[in-house]
Design an enzyme around this catalytic site. Structure first.
Site, PDB file in Angstrom:
ATOM      1  CG  HIS A  85      -2.152  -0.833   1.016  1.00 37.01           C
ATOM      2  ND1 HIS A  85      -2.163  -2.191   1.250  1.00 37.01           N
ATOM      3  CD2 HIS A  85      -3.409  -0.520   0.587  1.00 37.01           C
ATOM      4  CE1 HIS A  85      -3.367  -2.668   0.991  1.00 37.01           C
ATOM      5  NE2 HIS A  85      -4.140  -1.684   0.583  1.00 37.01           N
ATOM      6  N   GLY A  86       2.083   1.185   0.383  1.00 36.99           N
ATOM      7  CA  GLY A  86       2.913   2.375   0.353  1.00 36.99           C
ATOM      8  C   GLY A  86       4.293   2.118   0.921  1.00 36.99           C
TER       9      GLY A  86
END
Length: 464
Positions: free
Chosen positions: A312-313
């Site tokens: 996600h990041g």
């Protein structure tokens, strides 16, 4: 606005002008590359190169099946895709992390993240793995692979689709009046989720969660995270609805991605309902190959949740967020799940909502100190007031919006409509025939008004 009133109408006209499936597929490929190039004029070459590499690797894997060369080609192909993702997404994060440990400082490159790279690299991994395992045959024409990877509805923010799910559809898209009508309906409702709910919820969430210290309160922080939880649900599920709706308009059925996650009664159930295509990818292509529930279960579980977080990041807060849910799911598997099953459904649901909201704190704040500060405030450990006047204003201004969002995040309205249709068939048919189209026109009109007067507000998952 350009997409709604220029790109999509022109594409629909061009698509239905031709009757042959081959021509239609090439039209969709061409428009998909225009769509991607509008936001990423440079990295469109990367998208094309990754697709063609996947095509040629798959052919090589299939033609050498059963030999060491096939395995070597498969490993190389997966390494290339993971390498692309790691280079663009994690190089800067790795350098920053090393600089925290080393006595000297390494230069941190400023590498721009190509839109949707997390999605299309995972789809290529699905495709190559299925070819290697013999689940599907590698197509001889590059057209199919180019379409599979680039089809614009799911290109930049999912859902993650698998080639085997649309292989037959590429040969002959099933365009019907009912399918097109259902696609338009799904698209418009998804657009409404984004523009009428997510954007408005996000404005108030940001104000509350980034308020100055004098305005912060315990319940204010909880309310802010609740607003963000609703925002990200309607933002991401709205995009998925739009993608699925667009697919139906062109004769393709894309997989569902959400199933009312906020009605869950545990962390495990929440993740069976949230971003289901990503969960399915990690289950089938990481968890089970590692051994699944048969061996090294704990290791497999935490590997998957570490990867889920960092996918996600490129930031420590996302890693913590992933491991947080991995830990909760591990505890639920050990003993907590049995306790929850014995509790009244209401208490299990309250538990799930609380742990989900706490989890969103780690997702929202990329700065760890801000996340910790928010959590301390939420649990009354920052010497903040329980509530204050400012919170009263926010609740008053957003009460109707939040109430509508909470109801729409559950199947309550859908269940009610089905019961009415069953009890009063004529009324149900009348609502479906006249009421739904009128509602869609109203939603489209309101979205248009808001989009004309607003600044650019991209989908949250574009960053991934």
């Amino acid at each position: 606005m350009i997409f709604l009133y220029l790109f999509l109408p022109v594409l629909l006209a061009a698509y239905f002008l031709f009757k042959k499936p081959t021509h239609r597929i090439w039209i969709l490929i061409g428009f998909s590359y225009v769509f991607y190039a509008w936001g990423e004029p440079v990295w469109v070459i990367l998208l094309l190169a990754a697709s063609l590499l996947g095509y040629f690797f798959a052919l090589g894997i299939e033609r050498t099946r059963g030999t060491p060369l096939s395995r070597l080609l498969f490993i190389t192909a997966i390494a290339v895709n993971i390498g692309l993702l790691c280079f663009f997404k994690y190089t800067g994060f790795l350098m920053e992390s090393l600089n925290m440990l080393l006595p000297f400082q390494l230069p941190v490159p400023d590498i721009k993240l190509p839109i949707g790279i997390s999605f299309f690299t995972f789809e290529l991994i699905c495709y190559l793995t299925d070819v290697y395992k013999g689940v599907i045959e590698a197509p001889r024409s590059p057209k199919k692979v180019l379409f599979y990877v680039s089809f614009f509805p799911h290109l930049v923010a999912g859902p993650i689709i698998r080639y085997r799910d649309i292989e037959e559809q590429i040969e002959r898209p099933q365009v019907t009046l009912a399918g097109f009508s259902g696609g338009v309906s799904r698209f418009v409702f998804g657009l409404g989720k984004k523009v009428l709910l997510a954007n408005l919820l996000g404005e108030s969430a940001n104000l509350l969660l980034h308020a100055d210290e004098a305005s912060v309160s315990v319940l204010g922080m909880w309310f802010g995270i609740l607003l963000f939880a609703l925002q990200i649900y309607f933002d991401f599920s709205g995009y998925s609805d739009m993608a699925i709706g667009l697919g139906k308009m062109f004769g393709f059925n894309l997989r569902e991605n959400f199933n009312y996650p906020y009605i869950s009664k545990s962390a495990g159930e929440f993740w069976r309902r949230w971003n289901m295509s990503l969960g399915g990818f990690f289950r089938d292509y990481v968890y089970i190959p590692l051994g699944g529930n048969q061996r090294n279960t704990v290791r497999n579980l935490f590997v998957v949740w570490f990867l889920t977080g960092i996918w996600h990041g490129a930031s420590w807060n996302f890693i913590i967020w992933g491991l947080y849910f991995g830990t909760l799911i591990y505890i639920e598997r050990q003993f907590l799940g049995k306790w929850l099953n014995k509790l009244p459904a209401l208490f299990a649901h309250i538990y799930a909502v609380l742990i989900i909201l706490i989890g969103w704190v780690w997702f929202y704040f990329t700065d760890l100190s801000e996340a910790i500060h928010a959590l301390l405030t939420m649990f009354g450990l920052n010497h903040k007031a329980i509530l204050n006047v400012e919170l009263g204003f926010y609740v008053r201004d957003n009460l109707t919006l939040v109430a509508a969002a909470v109801i729409l995040s559950t199947p309550l309205l859908l269940t009610g409509a089905r019961r009415i249709a069953k009890a009063f068939p004529r009324l149900g048919r009348g609502i479906a025939f006249a009421g739904t189209p009128v509602l869609q026109v109203i939603i489209l009109f309101l979205c248009t008004v808001l989009l004309v007067g607003s600044s650019y507000n991209p989908f949250l998952y574009y960053r991934f």
